[in-house]
Design a protein around this motif. Structure first.
Motif, short mmCIF file in Angstrom:
data_model
loop_
_atom_site.label_atom_id
_atom_site.label_comp_id
_atom_site.label_asym_id
_atom_site.label_seq_id
_atom_site.Cartn_x
_atom_site.Cartn_y
_atom_site.Cartn_z
N ARG A 203 64.85 -1.99 1.66
CA ARG A 203 64.68 -2.66 2.96
C ARG A 203 64.80 -4.18 2.84
O ARG A 203 65.25 -4.85 3.77
CB ARG A 203 63.31 -2.28 3.50
CG ARG A 203 63.07 -2.66 4.92
CD ARG A 203 61.81 -2.01 5.44
NE ARG A 203 60.61 -2.74 5.09
CZ ARG A 203 59.51 -2.18 4.63
NH1 ARG A 203 59.44 -0.88 4.46
NH2 ARG A 203 58.45 -2.91 4.34
N ARG A 207 66.91 -6.39 5.60
CA ARG A 207 66.19 -7.25 6.55
C ARG A 207 66.98 -8.51 6.90
O ARG A 207 67.11 -8.86 8.06
CB ARG A 207 64.82 -7.62 5.96
CG ARG A 207 63.91 -8.36 6.90
CD ARG A 207 62.54 -8.56 6.28
NE ARG A 207 62.67 -9.06 4.91
CZ ARG A 207 61.97 -8.60 3.87
NH1 ARG A 207 61.08 -7.65 4.04
NH2 ARG A 207 62.15 -9.11 2.67
N GLU A 239 66.62 -2.23 11.64
CA GLU A 239 65.85 -2.57 12.85
C GLU A 239 66.71 -3.09 13.98
O GLU A 239 66.26 -3.15 15.13
CB GLU A 239 64.76 -3.60 12.50
CG GLU A 239 63.69 -3.05 11.56
CD GLU A 239 62.57 -4.05 11.29
OE1 GLU A 239 62.69 -5.22 11.72
OE2 GLU A 239 61.59 -3.65 10.64
#
Ligand code: C2E
Ligand code: CA
Ligand code: CA
Ligand code: CA
Length: 279
Positions: A203, A207, A239
């Protein structure tokens, strides 16, 4: 000045004790948590980057503490590892995830895989392979529906032992995913020999890929490497749609992250499987 120093010392000691006491209480509670059925699994979906079909779910452990409420894994897994409690807890996680997967197979003819995270402590345990085999048979679950996520640093800790265990698991038909990839120190030689079917990009790289040229370059290299080794590449922690577009364009096979779905109750997974969406 001396008195002040002493007060400070006392204060410091008191807070140390409170902390140590709290840790002891936590260990005490953790020992009873299995018997009291305080653990639950949430499942986070992984989707095919192109078709957005559900390809897998990852079981993530939660502790419903009677007084503290929901305790996230970061707050108790390190303690469970230190005390060895991770071994029985890990057995429970595998059993529960396989039970749930067998239920999805039976009721929905599910074709996705269920992924279970393994701790380095479990990985060093002699009976791991037998325990996995016994759990699959107990639930009449075909091994191909189970994926085990092992972090890159766990896999590389004792490479010879890791190869042995991973080979035996893959011989059984279980799939292996190398988790948090990019944060450990794999030699390319071992990576080639590692019997894995999936690499999960950590991750941390996902990000900042839109703003950090180095992270974007690392991801590009990981995807190229993984594809040339015929591994499916999963990006975790997706995200934003910018991240989704970037990763899909590179050729990442699967995407996982809050954009597509948070860890959820098993009933919600059934809904996600029927109605895939891009958030
Ligand atoms: P992990 O295996 O790297 O799991 C991914 C973590 O990232 C999960 O946190 C997940 O909820 C979170 N996450 C997923 N998508 C997003 C996103 O888009 N944004 C952000 N900010 N976070 C996202 P969680 O559930 O708190 O688990 C943390 C770690 O605890 C896991 O990291 C894993 O190492 C460990 N863990 C969880 N369940 C188990 C288990 O059953 N056994 C073992 N040994 N470890 C577990
Ligand atoms: Ca994982
Ligand atoms: Ca991960
Ligand atoms: Ca991670």
């Amino acid at each position: 000045a001396k008195a002040l120093g002493r007060d400070r010392y006392c204060f410091f000691e008191a807070s140390m004790n409170a902390n140590a006491q709290e840790q002891m209480q936590l260990v005490h509670d953790l020992r009873r948590a299995l018997d009291r059925h305080e653990f639950v699994l949430m499942y986070q979906p992984k989707f095919d980057a192109v078709s957005l079909a559900l390809t897998g779910v990852e079981a993530l452990l939660r502790w419903r503490h009677p007084e503290r409420g929901l305790v996230p894994p970061d707050q108790f897994i390190p303690i469970a590892e230190k005390t060895g409690l991770i071994v029985p807890i890990g057995e429970w996680v595998l059993d529960e995830a396989c039970r749930q997967m067998a239920f999805w197979r039976e009721t929905m003819n599910a074709e996705w895989t269920v992924a279970v995270n393994l701790s380095a402590v479990q990985f060093g345990h002699a009976d791991l392979v037998e325990m996995v085999g016994a759990t699959l048979s107990r639930h009449h679950l075909d091994a191909s529906y189970l994926m085990l996520e092992v972090t890159e640093s766990t896999a590389m800790r004792d490479v010879d032992n890791s190869m042995l265990i991973l080979d035996r698991l893959t011989d059984m038909g279980v799939r292996i995913s190398i988790d948090d990839f990019g944060t450990g120190y794999s030699s390319l030689l071992y990576l080639k020999r590692l019997p894995a079917s999936e690499l999960k990009i950590d991750r941390g790289f996902v990000r900042d890929l839109a703003t950090d040229a180095e992270d974007a370059a690392i991801i590009t290299a990981i995807v190229a490497l993984g594809r040339s080794l015929h591994l499916n590449i999963v990006a975790e922690g997706v995200e934003t749609e910018v991240q989704q577009a970037f990763l899909t364009r590179l050729g990442c096979g699967s995407l996982q992250g809050y954009l597509f779905g948070r860890p959820m109750a098993p009933e919600q997974i059934a809904e996600a499987a029927l109605a895939p969406s891009s958030g």
